[in-house]
Motif scaffolding. Structure first.
Motif, short mmCIF file in Angstrom:
data_model
loop_
_atom_site.label_atom_id
_atom_site.label_comp_id
_atom_site.label_asym_id
_atom_site.label_seq_id
_atom_site.Cartn_x
_atom_site.Cartn_y
_atom_site.Cartn_z
N ILE A 1 -50.87 -20.55 -92.69
CA ILE A 1 -49.44 -20.32 -92.86
C ILE A 1 -48.91 -21.14 -94.03
O ILE A 1 -48.07 -20.67 -94.81
N PHE A 2 -49.42 -22.36 -94.17
CA PHE A 2 -48.91 -23.32 -95.15
C PHE A 2 -49.82 -23.46 -96.37
O PHE A 2 -49.34 -23.63 -97.48
N THR A 3 -51.12 -23.42 -96.15
CA THR A 3 -52.04 -23.66 -97.26
C THR A 3 -52.16 -22.46 -98.18
O THR A 3 -52.28 -22.61 -99.39
N SER A 4 -52.13 -21.26 -97.60
CA SER A 4 -52.26 -20.03 -98.40
C SER A 4 -50.95 -19.29 -98.56
O SER A 4 -50.71 -18.64 -99.56
N GLY A 5 -50.08 -19.40 -97.55
CA GLY A 5 -48.82 -18.67 -97.59
C GLY A 5 -48.99 -17.20 -97.26
O GLY A 5 -50.10 -16.71 -97.03
N TYR A 6 -47.88 -16.50 -97.18
CA TYR A 6 -47.86 -15.05 -97.00
C TYR A 6 -48.51 -14.59 -95.71
O TYR A 6 -49.06 -13.49 -95.64
N CYS B 1 -46.11 -4.40 -108.50
CA CYS B 1 -44.89 -4.16 -107.72
C CYS B 1 -44.03 -3.10 -108.39
O CYS B 1 -42.90 -3.36 -108.76
N SER B 2 -44.59 -1.91 -108.53
CA SER B 2 -43.88 -0.86 -109.25
C SER B 2 -42.61 -0.45 -108.54
O SER B 2 -41.70 0.07 -109.16
N ASP B 3 -42.52 -0.69 -107.21
CA ASP B 3 -41.33 -0.28 -106.48
C ASP B 3 -40.38 -1.44 -106.25
O ASP B 3 -39.43 -1.32 -105.51
N SER B 4 -40.62 -2.58 -106.89
CA SER B 4 -39.82 -3.75 -106.58
C SER B 4 -38.81 -4.04 -107.67
O SER B 4 -38.80 -3.43 -108.74
N ILE C 1 -41.45 -13.59 -99.95
CA ILE C 1 -40.76 -14.47 -100.89
C ILE C 1 -39.46 -13.88 -101.42
O ILE C 1 -38.82 -14.46 -102.29
N LEU C 2 -39.08 -12.72 -100.89
CA LEU C 2 -37.80 -12.12 -101.19
C LEU C 2 -37.06 -11.89 -99.88
O LEU C 2 -37.68 -11.69 -98.83
N PHE C 3 -35.74 -11.92 -99.93
CA PHE C 3 -34.99 -11.70 -98.70
C PHE C 3 -35.06 -10.24 -98.28
O PHE C 3 -34.78 -9.33 -99.06
N PHE D 1 -40.97 -5.30 -98.84
CA PHE D 1 -41.47 -5.01 -100.17
C PHE D 1 -42.98 -4.81 -100.07
O PHE D 1 -43.58 -5.08 -99.03
N SER D 2 -43.59 -4.36 -101.12
CA SER D 2 -45.03 -4.17 -101.07
C SER D 2 -45.74 -5.52 -101.12
O SER D 2 -45.37 -6.40 -101.88
N GLY D 3 -46.76 -5.67 -100.28
CA GLY D 3 -47.61 -6.85 -100.33
C GLY D 3 -46.88 -8.13 -100.02
O GLY D 3 -45.97 -8.19 -99.19
N ASP D 4 -47.28 -9.19 -100.73
CA ASP D 4 -46.78 -10.53 -100.45
C ASP D 4 -45.31 -10.71 -100.76
O ASP D 4 -44.69 -11.66 -100.27
#
Length: 458
Positions: free
Chosen positions: A253-258, A22-25, A205-207, A198-201
């Protein structure tokens, strides 16, 4: 609740669950174990670390209470457990039960207040990145206060960090409508200044702007501001980051997330864990299992039924929605699954409900049928919805009961729509609107002489 001691954050776990490339995060920085709020914010790394700490506190807030607060007093669950599960389902709340504690909420608020005050001082000139950090802090503060208002009603509204003994320490309760005004103000700022993604997952998990608008939709529905709810919901539905997953991927949706359907998740891993197993999946010893009324609420052919609970057992004890169909691990170990707080199906159904309230049943049914069609149950017109459930509104709320089952929405839906007494009264004797809120925990009352217990519990 303000802190007299140094403001501390422990963020190693947060960094663990978001240790992607996450170089841009905001999450590329080293963890910080603790700092003094007044002296810490010096560099951009400090500002980013301050925001990590808010997410870390959020993990503690929701690891158990998302279910206690959102499901424990409603009709979809039953329990054989003593303690909070039994107290909540029987409506025997006291000022000593654990879910009456607001410590973690106010820890999250405290960390957000430090970030909101001091991040601007780190940057010589206001810029997009500093505004993004502040926007996340304000969104997290808004989320915390939204739960506080729905759980306790009037609560102390604290928007400044505690930094001096000259400040007023014992804060009285603020009218809930004023707290909700602050929540809306924070979320509008967040919806304008958070990142689009944001990039990827990390987007889940961020607003982001989508998360802020989704939460705004909930707040507007709570306040019965239906036009505003539709407007904020449309911003979510128009966002290309979010789409309904196929029924084949619904469990993921629940078992793996994202998933693409997810808007905001509280992230966990093997270090920062939650209580999902003990809450729902620990076989004969879980906190909750499906109530008889919930099991009888499914329409024939609904593909979600076998994915939500153990239908192979005559007296099912397992809710395996969060772990997958057939889940049979009896370990009481904590769970590393993310908790999905906001997702697209939720916002679609809230928008449907808002249209119904504004007498636009054509649009309401179109949205409702998006969710029904995915589950392969028949689409409804107004006559069919009324015949089956009594009204279009009842059909939408029934769909929320099934689709969003055990995700922490049901109790708030019952209170928000004025149905809590009619649904829960026959189950546990609920009869007084003053009883909708929780008691304030005895520890908070003992520490703060300016607080008064909520009226029903005096």
């Amino acid at each position: 609740m303000r802190h007299l001691t140094n403001y501390k954050i422990i963020i190693t776990g947060v960094l663990a669950f978001i240790a992607f490339s996450c170089s841009d995060s905001i999450l590329d920085k080293d963890p910080v174990s603790s700092f003094s709020g007044q002296g810490f914010y010096k560099t951009s790394s400090d500002a980013q670390a301050g925001v990590y700490g808010i997410y870390d506190a959020l993990q503690s807030t929701f690891r158990v209470n998302f279910a206690y607060w959102g499901e424990g007093r409603a009709d979809a669950v039953a329990t054989n457990h003593a303690g909070d599960p039994l107290a909540l389902i029987q409506n025997n709340l006291t000022q000593s039960i654990s879910s009456a504690r607001w410590n973690n909420i106010y820890e999250t608020v405290s960390r957000a207040n430090y970030a909101i005050k001091y991040i601007p001082s780190v940057y010589e000139n206001e810029n997009e990145f500093s505004l993004q950090l502040i926007a996340q802090a304000r969104a997290l503060r808004a989320l915390s206060y939204f739960y506080a208002v729905r759980v306790w009603g009037d609560v102390p509204l604290i928007t400044e960090p505690y930094e001096s003994v000259d400040q007023e320490f014992f804060i009285a309760k603020t009218d809930k409508e004023n707290v909700l005004d602050q929540i809306v103000e924070d979320l509008i700022f967040a919806s304008e200044n958070c990142k689009d993604n944001f990039s990827g997952d990390k987007t889940r998990i961020l607003f982001t702007k989508g998360g802020a608008n989704a939460l705004l939709t909930h707040v507007y529905m709570w306040r019965k501001q239906y036009n505003e709810a539709i407007e904020s919901a449309e911003k979510v539905l128009d966002n290309s980051q979010y789409s309904l997953v196929s029924m084949n991927d619904w469990s993921k949706i629940f078992t793996s997330g994202y998933s693409n359907e997810s808007i905001f998740e509280v992230g966990y891993n093997e270090t920062q864990t939650n209580a999902l197993r003990v809450l729902y999946a620990l076989g004969s010893d879980s906190d909750y299992f499906p109530s008889e009324s919930f099991k009888g609420a499914f329409e024939d052919g609904d593909l979600r039924k076998n994915l939500i609970y153990d239908t192979t057992n005559a007296t099912p004890k397992k809710i395996w929605k969060f772990f997958g169909e057939g889940f049979s691990d009896e370990s009481p170990d904590p769970s590393a699954n993310n908790i999905v707080l906001l997702r697209l199906a939720d916002i679609i159904l809230l928008k449907a409900e808002a249209h119904n309230k504004l007498d636009n049943n054509s649009e309401a049914l179109k949205l409702l049928n998006l969710i029904r069609k995915r589950a392969e149950i028949p689409e409804l017109d107004e006559t069919q919805a009324t015949a089956l459930y009594g009204s279009v509104e009842s059909a939408i709320l029934h769909e929320r009961l099934i689709e969003l089952s055990f995700e922490g929405h049901r109790w708030f839906d019952l209170v928000r729509t004025g149905r809590a007494i009619s649904v829960m009264g026959p189950i546990n004797g609920l009869s007084d609107e003053d009883n909708f809120v929780w008691p304030i925990h005895e520890d908070a009352l003992n520490r703060n002489p300016s607080l008064q217990q909520n009226d029903f519990y005096k």
